[in-house]
Design an enzyme around this catalytic site. Structure first.
Site, mmCIF file in Angstrom:
data_model
loop_
_atom_site.group_PDB
_atom_site.id
_atom_site.type_symbol
_atom_site.label_atom_id
_atom_site.label_comp_id
_atom_site.label_asym_id
_atom_site.label_seq_id
_atom_site.Cartn_x
_atom_site.Cartn_y
_atom_site.Cartn_z
ATOM 1 N N LYS A 37 0.839 -1.155 0.002
ATOM 2 C CA LYS A 37 -0.201 -0.046 -0.022
ATOM 3 C C LYS A 37 0.926 1.322 -0.077
ATOM 4 C CE LYS A 37 -0.436 -0.389 5.028
ATOM 5 N NZ LYS A 37 -1.037 -0.841 6.265
ATOM 6 N N ARG A 128 -10.196 -0.519 14.669
ATOM 7 C CA ARG A 128 -10.241 0.523 13.502
ATOM 8 C C ARG A 128 -10.990 -0.037 12.234
ATOM 9 N NH1 ARG A 128 -4.086 0.972 11.011
ATOM 10 N NH2 ARG A 128 -4.496 -0.919 10.187
ATOM 11 N N TYR A 244 15.105 30.617 8.971
ATOM 12 C CA TYR A 244 13.773 31.107 9.435
ATOM 13 C C TYR A 244 13.636 31.213 10.655
ATOM 14 C CZ TYR A 244 11.881 31.039 4.459
ATOM 15 O OH TYR A 244 11.678 31.249 3.295
ATOM 16 N N MET A 292 11.515 24.818 3.095
ATOM 17 C CA MET A 292 10.606 23.970 2.085
ATOM 18 C C MET A 292 11.594 23.051 1.044
ATOM 19 S SD MET A 292 8.130 25.261 -0.847
ATOM 20 C CE MET A 292 6.973 25.748 0.343
#
Ligand code: PLP
Length: 347
Positions: A37, A128, A244, A292
């Site tokens: 998956k 679940r 940053y 980023m």
């Protein structure tokens, strides 16, 4: 993608092959499926599934029917099972692409009706997906169950009390419901004990190098290497800060290197001032915030030059270790691997 400045992601398919073999050995004579998956946990469903097929895997699990359709194109003869369940108006999709649905509720059993082979998931404690044990008596005797399955909640904690409770509850379900194959164990479950293994193991993460036995040495090999490129080197001559938020102070005499990879590439922002990258054999800590497209590392006592490749993931810092630095699990490191990397498949 051409590689001018982007990072290189190398996946060693031979290691995935040997991991599959290692899991087979652990399972003794029992069968071993493969969970592919989420694009084979981020490593690429096409090359990975083909490799697993060559290794002898015949039964595959995906999460979504969309993934099953994709896998059907790659492996026309595979036995493909879809974990998420049958939603309204998707029944025919399963038949068209020869996908086997895992039914999770009485409603889904009714929806599937007499369409033939299916799997049935019993909820033994995960809460679940899966049928509550109290509803087992309502399963029609005519249901054509191939794999009767359940899923461990705590198999990575060997001594967790829930493990034996789940094994016992699943054994009860196996006695009550006719089926061809029983399957409970994910990667960690395979290493618990023989009682946890049933007919079919269902490993995902261990195939891809994540440690299924976190309190012991990793029995699996790491197939992933991610190399980022140094795009600038800074010699610091006066006091400064980096990145940053100016979260990290620098002293004169320090040397930094900027690597072209960031959170948009799956290098999680939580690795700010906690990740470690390897320049050849030398550890270089991430300093300041992850941006980023860029990170900065401290290379004060390390030789570093523009264009040089450094190991962001590799033999010294496998996904499990990066996960610790990031406050997550290796699964998330793998499934976050970015789309901008140049991917190379070895073997
Ligand atoms: C993802 C998944 C697996 C594989 O689990 P790993 O811990 O990655 O081995 C097995 N069974 C089910 C139901 C799953 O959702």
């Amino acid at each position: 993608m051409d590689n001018f400045s982007s990072a290189l992601l190398t996946i060693d398919l031979n290691i995935i092959k040997s991991n599959y073999q290692r899991l087979r050995d652990q399972l003794g004579g029992k069968d071993c499926a493969a969970v592919v998956k989420a694009d084979a946990y981020g490593l690429g469903i096409k090359p990975v599934s083909k490799t697993l097929w060559e290794s002898g895997a015949r039964t595959f699990f995906v999460a979504l029917p969309e993934e099953g359709i994709e896998l059907r194109q790659i492996l026309p003869d595979a036995d493909i099972h879809v974990l998420v369940g049958v939603m309204p108006e998707t029944e025919e999709i399963y038949l068209q692409h020869e996908l086997v649905p895992v039914l999770n509720s009485l409603e889904q059993i009714e929806r599937w009706g007499h369409r033939g082979r299916c799997d049935l998931h019993i909820d033994t404690g995960m809460t679940r997906l899966g049928l509550a044990p109290k509803d087992i008596s309502k399963v029609p005797a005519t249901l054509d169950v191939d794999i009767l399955m359940s899923h461990f909640a705590c198999a990575d904690e060997k001594d967790h009390l829930l493990n034996n409770e789940q094994i016992a509850a699943f054994q009860n379900a196996c006695h009550a419901i006719a089926h061809k194959r029983a399957s409970l164990a994910n990667s960690s479950g395979i290493f618990l004990n023989e009682d946890a293994q049933f007919d079919l193991g269902r490993p995902g993460c261990a195939l891809y190098g994540i440690n299924p036995t976190p309190d012991q040495a990793n029995p699996m090999g790491n197939p992933v290497r991610l190399q980022g490129k140094i795009v600038q080197v800074h010699e610091i001559d006066t006091q400064h800060s980096v990145g940053y938020g100016a979260t990290h102070a620098l002293q004169a005499g320090q040397k930094l290197a900027t690597i072209a990879l960031g959170y948009a590439d799956g290098y999680l922002r939580s690795l700010s001032s906690s990740g470690v990258v390897y320049v050849d054999e030398a550890p270089a800590p991430v300093v300041g915030r992850v941006s980023m497209d860029l990170i900065t590392i401290d290379v004060t006592d390390i030789e570093a030059r523009e264009g040089q490749l450094v190991d962001v993931i590799g033999p010294h810092n496998p996904p499990d270790q990066i996960a610790k630095q990031a406050g997550t699990i290796g699964y998330e490191i793998l499934t976050s691997l970015g789309r901008r990397y140049k991917r190379i498949y070895k073997g």
